[in-house]
Motif scaffolding. Structure first.
Motif, short mmCIF file in Angstrom:
data_model
loop_
_atom_site.label_atom_id
_atom_site.label_comp_id
_atom_site.label_asym_id
_atom_site.label_seq_id
_atom_site.Cartn_x
_atom_site.Cartn_y
_atom_site.Cartn_z
N TYR A 61 0.86 -1.19 0.00
CA TYR A 61 0.00 0.00 0.00
C TYR A 61 0.89 1.23 0.00
CZ TYR A 61 -2.78 3.89 1.69
OH TYR A 61 -3.36 5.13 1.83
N ILE A 62 0.57 2.20 -0.84
CA ILE A 62 1.35 3.44 -0.93
C ILE A 62 0.40 4.63 -0.95
CG2 ILE A 62 2.91 4.83 -2.35
CD1 ILE A 62 4.11 2.21 -3.38
N ASN A 63 0.65 5.56 -0.05
CA ASN A 63 -0.04 6.85 -0.06
C ASN A 63 0.96 7.90 -0.52
OD1 ASN A 63 -0.54 9.54 1.82
ND2 ASN A 63 -2.40 8.73 0.87
N ALA A 64 0.62 8.66 -1.55
CA ALA A 64 1.58 9.59 -2.12
C ALA A 64 0.93 10.94 -2.40
CB ALA A 64 2.17 9.03 -3.41
N TYR A 65 1.78 11.96 -2.46
CA TYR A 65 1.34 13.32 -2.79
C TYR A 65 2.29 13.88 -3.85
CZ TYR A 65 0.65 18.36 -2.31
OH TYR A 65 0.42 19.70 -2.57
N ASN A 66 1.70 14.28 -4.98
CA ASN A 66 2.46 14.86 -6.09
C ASN A 66 3.58 13.96 -6.58
OD1 ASN A 66 0.94 17.14 -6.36
ND2 ASN A 66 2.47 18.56 -5.59
N GLN A 67 3.36 12.65 -6.53
CA GLN A 67 4.33 11.68 -7.04
C GLN A 67 3.71 10.90 -8.18
OE1 GLN A 67 7.16 12.42 -6.04
NE2 GLN A 67 7.80 11.34 -4.20
N GLU A 68 4.44 10.79 -9.28
CA GLU A 68 3.92 10.14 -10.46
C GLU A 68 4.45 8.72 -10.61
OE1 GLU A 68 4.76 12.89 -13.67
OE2 GLU A 68 2.83 13.86 -13.33
N LEU A 69 3.84 7.97 -11.51
CA LEU A 69 4.21 6.57 -11.73
C LEU A 69 5.43 6.41 -12.62
CD1 LEU A 69 0.60 5.20 -12.29
CD2 LEU A 69 1.98 4.96 -10.24
N ALA A 116 -1.76 8.85 -17.36
CA ALA A 116 -1.55 8.16 -16.09
C ALA A 116 -0.55 8.89 -15.19
CB ALA A 116 -1.07 6.74 -16.34
N ASN A 117 0.05 9.96 -15.72
CA ASN A 117 0.96 10.81 -14.95
C ASN A 117 0.38 12.23 -14.97
OD1 ASN A 117 3.64 9.08 -14.47
ND2 ASN A 117 2.82 8.58 -16.47
N PRO A 118 -0.55 12.51 -14.06
CA PRO A 118 -1.38 13.72 -14.15
C PRO A 118 -0.61 15.03 -14.26
CG PRO A 118 -2.25 12.23 -12.49
CD PRO A 118 -0.93 11.68 -12.90
N ARG A 119 0.40 15.22 -13.43
CA ARG A 119 1.12 16.49 -13.47
C ARG A 119 1.82 16.67 -14.81
NH1 ARG A 119 4.87 17.66 -8.71
NH2 ARG A 119 4.33 19.81 -9.22
N SER A 120 2.41 15.58 -15.31
CA SER A 120 3.05 15.66 -16.63
C SER A 120 2.02 15.94 -17.71
CB SER A 120 3.78 14.34 -16.92
OG SER A 120 4.81 14.12 -15.98
N PHE A 121 0.84 15.37 -17.56
CA PHE A 121 -0.21 15.57 -18.56
C PHE A 121 -0.60 17.05 -18.63
CE2 PHE A 121 -4.68 16.17 -19.60
CZ PHE A 121 -4.75 15.54 -20.83
N PHE A 122 -0.85 17.65 -17.48
CA PHE A 122 -1.24 19.06 -17.48
C PHE A 122 -0.14 19.95 -18.03
CE2 PHE A 122 -4.42 17.95 -14.10
CZ PHE A 122 -5.54 18.31 -14.83
N ASN A 123 1.09 19.70 -17.58
CA ASN A 123 2.19 20.57 -18.00
C ASN A 123 2.50 20.44 -19.49
OD1 ASN A 123 2.56 21.55 -15.40
ND2 ASN A 123 4.01 19.92 -14.86
N SER A 124 2.20 19.28 -20.08
CA SER A 124 2.52 19.09 -21.49
C SER A 124 1.34 19.37 -22.42
CB SER A 124 3.00 17.65 -21.71
OG SER A 124 1.98 16.73 -21.36
N VAL A 143 -0.81 21.62 -10.29
CA VAL A 143 -2.03 20.88 -10.00
C VAL A 143 -1.67 19.72 -9.08
CG1 VAL A 143 -4.02 19.67 -10.96
CG2 VAL A 143 -2.92 21.50 -12.27
N PRO A 144 -1.75 19.92 -7.76
CA PRO A 144 -1.34 18.86 -6.83
C PRO A 144 -2.31 17.68 -6.86
CG PRO A 144 -2.31 20.69 -5.64
CD PRO A 144 -2.18 21.15 -7.06
N PHE A 145 -1.73 16.49 -6.69
CA PHE A 145 -2.51 15.26 -6.66
C PHE A 145 -2.12 14.45 -5.43
CE2 PHE A 145 -3.43 16.24 -10.99
CZ PHE A 145 -4.56 15.53 -11.32
#
Length: 542
Positions: A366-374, A381-389, A404-406
């Protein structure tokens, strides 16, 4: 008096006593312990009786191979004892208590002889016996002397050239030739424009131990290997760097120590990863140096959300079960807003690892993460990269990177099953629920993403040569299967990751690994052409 002691020590008395008391061992006989009770095993509870004649020992016969030596020790020196029942039991293994008792008796007798100045302590018979023993064991003594001399020379050389008394220096060089074949464009990126590249990753590591049970690990790294431009995070090479420069950086720094016999603690100051905290349950996880070539093939993608600095603890429950807990932050040294140990990007891990045998391993993660991508899978599937690109966001008259924090919760299961010594089947499945926490001034919709990934691996250890490894990876890199964020749609198609490699162990320190990675419908988009990535990795370790 000193000469007398030297003469006694040079005498075969003590040597013969040891040979006699260890008769079962020297003769190669199996000790007969079947009739020995607990009292007899521990003479401190039941003392042996002193004898003055070998005839008092009922189980000693003149035909016994050590009869004369035993007779000499008893009748000449009076320092051999038997059991109270009148037996000697010469075929039985000597205990430490019995050795102490016999040696003490002989030393007492020696002291008595010295005190009374008895003549002929070392006579011609003793010297003849000693000479006979020397001649009989001449070959063994010569071999032993040669080994001792060689060992002393090697120890002297190591001492003269050692790097440190507490630190071991080691390192590796990974040199890779890569190229991309097939396909024209992926997400409007001209894949065919990729050229053949050659780069290297160099690591120098200092492994220090202060107590023998702890480890201080320091690694310096320079890496100019660059991932091919594919227009998607899929197919990335694990041994590639981020920017392709050759600067030497502190790549890892951690200290691991045992808190108890079953508890290990690790404090990570820099560049920690999930494999520093727990077992990733994959024989292909060679940290880019060995095993799989790709990021996806190395370990379950959910693990890549755990990186940075922090703490970890592993509690062992017996030999088969362990629980690992860890927390790593990506920017713990940055005091600015949205960074630091607790306010910046982080990944918190908990894993139950079960190893019923050497061939079976299972991990529940189990992993709980903040602003960390796969760092694998589709762009979505990598939200921050998606928005920035995909967005040219303008808040103050200038084009800004989206913030855009996740937060995410990930669940994974990993397994490795050795069906034989040369065939291992494994794999994993991972699910991530990522939630958008910001509306970016009300312009980005809140929502969730459901992301799935899975893989099946086939490993063939020692194929062709001991230490070699052949591997096949078939799976689906992280894919968005559901989305409630208007700006991010789910991935409509399915891309498959097919990887094959053969790691050939040329020598103990050199391994060559050719391999290919085939991506069907890259970025989970059937409109994109299939891509074939070729790589030839050579690993030098020292």
């Amino acid at each position: 008096m000193t000469k007398l002691w030297k003469s006694l020590l040079a005498s075969p008395v003590v040597l013969t006593m040891m040979l006699v008391m260890n008769a079962s061992v020297v003769a190669g006989e199996t000790p007969d312990n079947g009739n020995i009770n607990e009292t007899e095993k521990h003479p401190k509870d039941k003392l042996m009786a002193q004898v003055t004649s070998v005839s008092q020992l009922s189980d000693v016969q003149p035909t016994d191979w050590a009869f004369q030596a035993l007779q000499s020790l008893i009748e000449r020196y009076g320092c051999i004892a038997g059991y109270p029942n009148g037996t000697y039991r010469g075929n039985r293994a000597l205990t430490r208590y019995e050795f102490a008792a016999g040696l003490n008796a002989c030393l007492d007798r020696v002291n008595e002889l010295i005190a009374t100045a008895t003549a002929e302590l070392v006579n011609k018979q003793d010297l003849a016996t000693l000479q006979k023993l020397q001649e009989e064991f001449a070959a063994e003594l010569a071999t032993l002397r040669g080994r001792v001399d060689a060992l002393e020379a090697k120890a002297a050389e190591l001492e003269a050239n050692q790097f440190s008394t507490t630190t071991k220096l080691q390192g590796e060089v990974v040199a890779a030739i890569t190229d991309v074949f097939g396909g024209n464009t992926v997400n409007d990126v001209d894949v065919e424009d990729n050229n053949t590249t050659f780069g290297a990753r160099v690591r120098v590591e200092f492994v220090t131990s202060f107590t023998g049970n702890d480890t201080l690990f320091t690694r310096l790294q320079a890496n100019n290997i660059v991932n091919p431009e594919l227009g998607t995070p899929e197919g990335s090479l694990f041994f590639a760097g981020e920017d392709g420069n050759s600067d030497v950086l502190l790549d890892a720094l951690w200290y691991q120590f045992p808190l108890t016999k079953s508890t290990e603690v690790i404090a990570i100051a820099n560049a920690g990863a999930a494999d520093d905290l727990t077992d990733t349950i994959n024989i292909f996880d060679g940290d880019g140096s060995l095993g799989a070539l790709s990021t996806f093939g190395t370990r379950n993608a959910i693990y890549y959300q755990v990186e940075g600095a922090g703490l970890g603890i592993t509690q062992q429950f017996g030999d088969a079960v362990s629980v690992s807990l860890g927390y790593l932050g990506s920017s713990p040294n940055n005091p600015s807003l949205g960074n630091g140990v607790f306010n910046g990007p982080y990944g918190a891990l908990a894993q139950l690892t079960i190893k019923p045998s050497d061939r079976l391993s299972f991990g529940f993660t189990y992993i709980n993460a903040y602003n960390q991508e796969l760092n694998a899978g589709s762009t979505r599937a990598n939200p921050r990269s998606f928005f920035n690109s995909n967005f040219d966001f303008d808040l103050d008259g200038e084009s800004d990177e989206l913030n855009v924090p996740f937060s995410s919760n990930s669940y994974g299961f990993q397994a490795s099953i050795g069906l034989s010594e040369k065939f291992v089947i494994g794999g994993w499945v991972g699910y991530t629920n990522a939630r958008n926490l910001s509306t970016q001034g009300g312009r980005i919709d809140r929502g969730d993403l459901d992301i799935w990934t899975w893989a099946v691996t086939l490993g063939f250890p020692d194929l062709g040569k001991k230490g070699s490894l052949a591997g096949i990876v078939f799976g689906m890199e992280p894919k968005v299967t559901g989305s409630s964020i208007n700006e991010i749609s789910r991935d409509r198609d399915t891309s498959y990751h097919i990887e094959a490699f053969y790691q050939y162990q040329v020598t103990e320190n050199i391994a060559i690994t050719p391999g290919v990675i085939w991506l069907t419908a890259p970025d989970h988009n059937s409109n994109n052409d299939d891509v074939l990535i070729g790589a030839l990795r050579t690993t030098f370790s020292f």
